[in-house]
Design a protein around this motif. Structure first.
Motif, PDB file in Angstrom:
ATOM      1  N   SER A 215      54.803  -0.212 -27.090  1.00  0.00           N
ATOM      2  CA  SER A 215      55.278  -1.655 -27.779  1.00  0.00           C
ATOM      3  C   SER A 215      54.898  -2.738 -27.057  1.00  0.00           C
ATOM      4  CB  SER A 215      56.880  -1.522 -28.259  1.00  0.00           C
ATOM      5  OG  SER A 215      57.288  -0.523 -28.976  1.00  0.00           O
ATOM      6  N   ALA A 216      55.207  -2.850 -25.773  1.00  0.00           N
ATOM      7  CA  ALA A 216      54.804  -3.705 -24.881  1.00  0.00           C
ATOM      8  C   ALA A 216      53.442  -3.743 -25.068  1.00  0.00           C
ATOM      9  CB  ALA A 216      55.321  -3.461 -23.394  1.00  0.00           C
ATOM     10  N   ILE A 217      52.525  -2.817 -24.772  1.00  0.00           N
ATOM     11  CA  ILE A 217      51.180  -3.072 -24.946  1.00  0.00           C
ATOM     12  C   ILE A 217      50.713  -3.828 -26.011  1.00  0.00           C
ATOM     13  CG2 ILE A 217      48.943  -1.673 -24.844  1.00  0.00           C
ATOM     14  CD1 ILE A 217      50.299   0.254 -23.212  1.00  0.00           C
ATOM     15  N   TRP A 218      50.990  -3.448 -27.313  1.00  0.00           N
ATOM     16  CA  TRP A 218      50.899  -4.007 -28.489  1.00  0.00           C
ATOM     17  C   TRP A 218      51.259  -5.485 -28.423  1.00  0.00           C
ATOM     18  CZ3 TRP A 218      52.885  -0.089 -32.806  1.00  0.00           C
ATOM     19  CH2 TRP A 218      51.919   0.914 -32.840  1.00  0.00           C
ATOM     20  N   ARG A 293      54.977  10.878 -29.161  1.00  0.00           N
ATOM     21  CA  ARG A 293      53.704  11.287 -28.718  1.00  0.00           C
ATOM     22  C   ARG A 293      52.864  10.735 -29.938  1.00  0.00           C
ATOM     23  NH1 ARG A 293      51.493  15.826 -27.876  1.00  0.00           N
ATOM     24  NH2 ARG A 293      50.139  15.163 -26.206  1.00  0.00           N
ATOM     25  N   ALA A 294      53.015  10.996 -31.207  1.00  0.00           N
ATOM     26  CA  ALA A 294      52.130  10.510 -31.970  1.00  0.00           C
ATOM     27  C   ALA A 294      52.186   8.861 -32.325  1.00  0.00           C
ATOM     28  CB  ALA A 294      52.499  10.927 -33.454  1.00  0.00           C
ATOM     29  N   PHE A 295      53.482   8.530 -32.156  1.00  0.00           N
ATOM     30  CA  PHE A 295      53.576   6.891 -32.205  1.00  0.00           C
ATOM     31  C   PHE A 295      52.885   6.417 -30.745  1.00  0.00           C
ATOM     32  CE2 PHE A 295      56.171   3.387 -30.413  1.00  0.00           C
ATOM     33  CZ  PHE A 295      55.812   2.269 -31.483  1.00  0.00           C
ATOM     34  N   THR A 296      53.104   6.950 -29.755  1.00  0.00           N
ATOM     35  CA  THR A 296      52.699   6.426 -28.499  1.00  0.00           C
ATOM     36  C   THR A 296      51.271   6.618 -28.514  1.00  0.00           C
ATOM     37  OG1 THR A 296      54.884   6.802 -27.364  1.00  0.00           O
ATOM     38  CG2 THR A 296      52.981   6.464 -25.986  1.00  0.00           C
TER      39      THR A 296
END
Length: 576
Positions: A215-218, A293-296
Motif C-alpha cells: 500500500s505504501a509503494i502505491w 501474497r496475491a495482493f502484495t
C-alpha cells in the motif's frame, strides 16, 4: 377520543416498519477541504525564482478518480527582488489555461499575496495544469538602469486548498491501484482490521507488514498513515486480514459466508459507500498467506470482479532490494542519514526486523507504518524486512518499537536513551551496535506511551522529519520543523568489500607498509622514466652502444652510409 381512533386506524392501515437511523454519509459533511503546499508539486522547499517579465512555472495537479472537485483556491506568496524603474511587478495565475487571479504591486512594495478562486463543478478530468507567471505593466524610465526583474515564490507558504467530495464506490479488484493512490488529494489513512490484540500471532504481524509495504509503494512518496483495529470502523478505507473463523463477528455474515480457501474480495464499505473494504482471508492460515501474497506481489493479475479465490495461483517471489548482501561496499553504522536514504541496515545480509515490544495498537501500527516507509525508500517490496514480536535471532538487524516502559531493560540500557533527555510528547529514535552480536545493528523507536508513539511515527514518515534524520539519534516533538540530531553511539562497519577494496583497506591500516609500497613505487617509476622510448621494430633506432641515442647531423649520417656502401662493393669485387 375520535382523533385518537383515527390515528390508530391510519397507523394500522400501513405495514409496520423498523425505524432506520440516518446513514453515516448523511451525518458527515460531504464536502472536504484540504490544503497542500506548492513544495509537494515542485520538488523543493526552497523559493523558486522567476526571471524576466514573461516567465513562470507550470505544475500538473493529478486527482484520483474517487474525487469530485467542487472548487477551492490557489494562494501564491511572492517577493520581488528587483524591479525595472517605471514598471509595476505582479503575478498571474491560470488553471487549465483559464486565468483565475492576477495582481500588481503598488509602487514601493516588494511582497505580495495573490489568491485565485478555482471554478466550481465541471466535467471530471484526471489532471489539471496550474501556471504561475510573472507580469509587468508600465514603461521603463528612459535612461535608467534596467536590471532583470526577479520574482521569488515561497513554495512552503504557497499552495492549493481544494474543496471536494468522494464519489460512492462500486469497486472491483482490478481497480485497487486507483483506490490506494498518491492522487488522493487529502491525507490518506488505511485501517488494518485483524483479530483482537490478545490473539495476534506472528503471522498476523507478517500479513500486516506485507499489506503495508504494498500500500505504501502505491502511495509513491506520500506518507501512508496506518491504523489498527479489531472491528470495522467509520474512519475510511479498511483491509481485513485473517482466517474466516477469526473474522466471524468482525465482518458482516454475508461476507463471511463468501470466504473460500484463499479469498480476495472488495466491497463498498458497509458503513460508508464512499470508502472500500478489502478482505484477504481463507479457511486456513495458509490460504490467508496466499491471498496476502496475491495482493502484495501479483495485484495486476486480479480480474474485473468483486471477489476471487486465488488458490493455486503461481506467484513468484519478488527479487527486491535487501535480499542480497552489499558487495564491494563497506558502510559505517549507525547512520540515520544513510538509513533514511537507502533503508539500511535492511539491505545488509541477514535482513532487518521491526521488533514490536508491546502488544498494543499504537506499537503494532507504528511498526507497519515504518515498514511501509522503508519499502517506499527502497522503491520496492522488501521480503527481508520483517515485523516480529520477539527478540530477533541470528544475524538479523533489529529496531525495537514501543513505549519506553514496555521495552526490555537490556535494550534500553544498550541504547543512547540514558544520554538524551526525552520530554513528554517527544519521539525518540536511535541506532547502535547490538549488545547480542558484533556487527549487528540494534535500535529503539519509542515514546512515553503508545498513543504518543503512534503520533510521533506519523510525524516521522512525513518528509519534514524523515528527510532531516542525521547522526545516530534523533528526537522530535509535535510541530517541530526538524528533529534534534545527535551522534552518541560507537561506530562500527558492516558489509563485504571486494577483493581490491579489502586489500587496500588492509594495506592502509598498516602505516609502515604503506610508506614502503609508496617508496618502491617511486623507485620503479623513476627507473622507467630513464629508459629510452623505442618501438622495437625500427632497427635504425635500436641502441647498439652506450651512446647510441646521441643525436647526429644529417651530413654525418650520409658519410657513414657512403662508407658502408663502399666496403660492401669492395667485398663483392674481391669475391669475383
Amino acid at each position: 377520543m375520535a382523533l385518537a381512533c383515527l390515528l390508530i386506524a391510519a397507523t394500522a392501515a400501513e405495514p409496520l416498519r423498523a425505524q432506520e437511523g440516518p446513514a453515516l454519509s448523511d451525518l458527515v459533511s460531504e464536502t472536504r477541504r484540504h490544503w497542500r503546499s506548492l513544495s509537494e508539486f515542485v520538488g523543493t522547499r526552497s523559493p523558486i525564482s522567476i526571471e524576466g517579465g514573461h516567465s513562470g512555472i507550470e505544475v500538473e495537479i493529478a486527482l484520483s478518480p474517487r474525487i469530485e472537485l467542487l472548487g477551492g483556491e490557489v494562494m501564491i506568496q511572492h517577493e520581488h527582488a528587483a524591479t525595472e524603474p517605471g514598471l509595476a511587478p505582479g503575478l498571474r495565475i491560470s488553471w487549465d489555461d483559464r486565468e483565475i487571479g492576477t495582481a500588481l504591486l503598488s509602487p514601493g512594495e516588494r511582497r505580495g499575496r495573490l489568491v485565485g478562486r478555482l471554478p466550481g463543478l465541471e466535467a471530471p478530468v484526471s489532471s489539471y495544469r496550474l501556471k504561475v507567471a510573472s507580469r509587468q505593466e508600465g514603461l521603463p524610465v528612459t535612461g535608467a538602469d534596467t536590471p532583470i526583474p526577479i520574482t521569488q515564490i515561497d513554495t512552503l507558504a504557497s499552495g492549493l486548498a481544494l474543496e471536494y467530495q468522494l464519489r460512492p464506490l462500486d469497486p472491483l479488484l482490478d481497480q485497487l491501484r486507483d483506490l490506494i493512490d498518491d492522487r488522493f488529494w487529502g491525507d490518506y489513512a488505511l485501517t488494518l482490521v485483524t483479530p483482537p490484540l490478545y490473539s495476534l500471532e506472528a503471522r498476523h504481524l507478517d500479513w500486516g507488514n506485507r499489506v503495508a509495504q504494498r500500500s505504501a509503494i502505491w502511495m509513491g512518496k506520500r506518507p501512508l498513515e496506518i491504523r489498527h483495529s479489531d472491528r470495522l470502523t467509520s474512519l475510511g478505507d479498511e483491509i481485513a486480514v485473517g482466517t474466516r473463523a477469526e473474522l466471524i463477528g468482525i465482518l458482516p455474515k454475508t461476507i463471511c459466508d463468501q470466504i473460500s480457501n484463499s479469498f480476495v474480495g472488495v466491497y463498498p464499505h458497509p458503513r460508508d459507500p464512499r470508502h472500500f473494504l478489502l478482505v484477504l482471508s481463507g479457511t486456513e492460515p495458509e490460504g490467508v498467506t496466499q491471498a496476502v501474497r496475491a495482493f502484495t506481489i501479483a495485484p495486476e493479475q486480479f480480474p474485473g470482479l468483486p471477489r476471487i479465490d486465488v488458490t493455486g495461483w503461481q506467484i513468484a517471489e519478488t527479487p527486491a532490494a535487501g535480499r542480497e548482501a552489499i558487495t564491494g561496499r563497506r558502510v559505517t553504522l549507525p547512520d540515520l542519514d544513510l538509513w533514511r536514504r537507502e533503508g539500511l541496515p535492511g539491505a545488509v545480509t541477514g535482513g532487518f526486523d521491526l521488533w514490536v515490544g508491546s502488544r498494543d495498537a499504537g506499537s503494532v501500527s507504528s511498526a507497519w507504518m515504518l515498514a511501509g516507509k522503508l519499502a517506499q525508500t527502497a522503491g520496492d517490496l522488501q521480503p527481508m524486512l520483517g515485523v516480529v514480536d520477539t527478540m530477533p535471532a541470528g544475524p538479523r538487524h533489529w529496531l525495537a518499537i514501543g513505549p519506553i516502559s514496555a521495552l526490555e531493560p537490556a535494550v534500553v540500557d544498550a541504547s543512547t536513551h540514558a544520554r538524551v533527555s526525552v520530554a513528554e510528547g517527544e519521539g525518540f529514535l536511535t541506532q547502535f551496535q547490538s549488545p547480542e552480536a558484533v556487527g549487528i545493528v540494534g535500535g529503539v523507536l519509542c515514546a512515553a506511551d503508545h498513543l504518543i508513539l503512534r503520533e510521533r511515527v506519523i510525524d516521522l514518515i512525513h518528509p519534514i522529519v524523515w528527510e532531516s534524520l542525521r547522526g545516530d539519534t534523533s528526537v522530535w516533538h509535535a510541530g517541530d520543523q526538524e528533529p534534534r540530531n545527535h551522534r552518541l553511539a560507537v561506530t562500527f562497519e558492516v558489509g563485504s568489500p571486494g577483493l581490491a577494496a579489502a586489500v587496500w583497506h588492509r594495506v592502509t591500516g598498516l602505516p609502515w607498509l604503506s610508506v614502503l609500497l609508496c617508496t618502491v613505487s617511486l623507485v620503479i617509476l623513476g627507473w622507467l622514466l630513464r629508459q629510452p622510448m623505442t618501438s622495437g621494430r625500427d632497427w635504425d633506432l635500436v641502441p647498439a652502444r652506450a651512446n647510441a641515442n646521441r643525436r647526429t647531423s644529417r651530413s654525418r649520417r650520409q658519410r657513414e652510409n657512403a662508407r658502408r656502401q663502399a666496403r660492401l662493393e669492395e667485398s663483392l669485387r674481391r669475391g669475383v
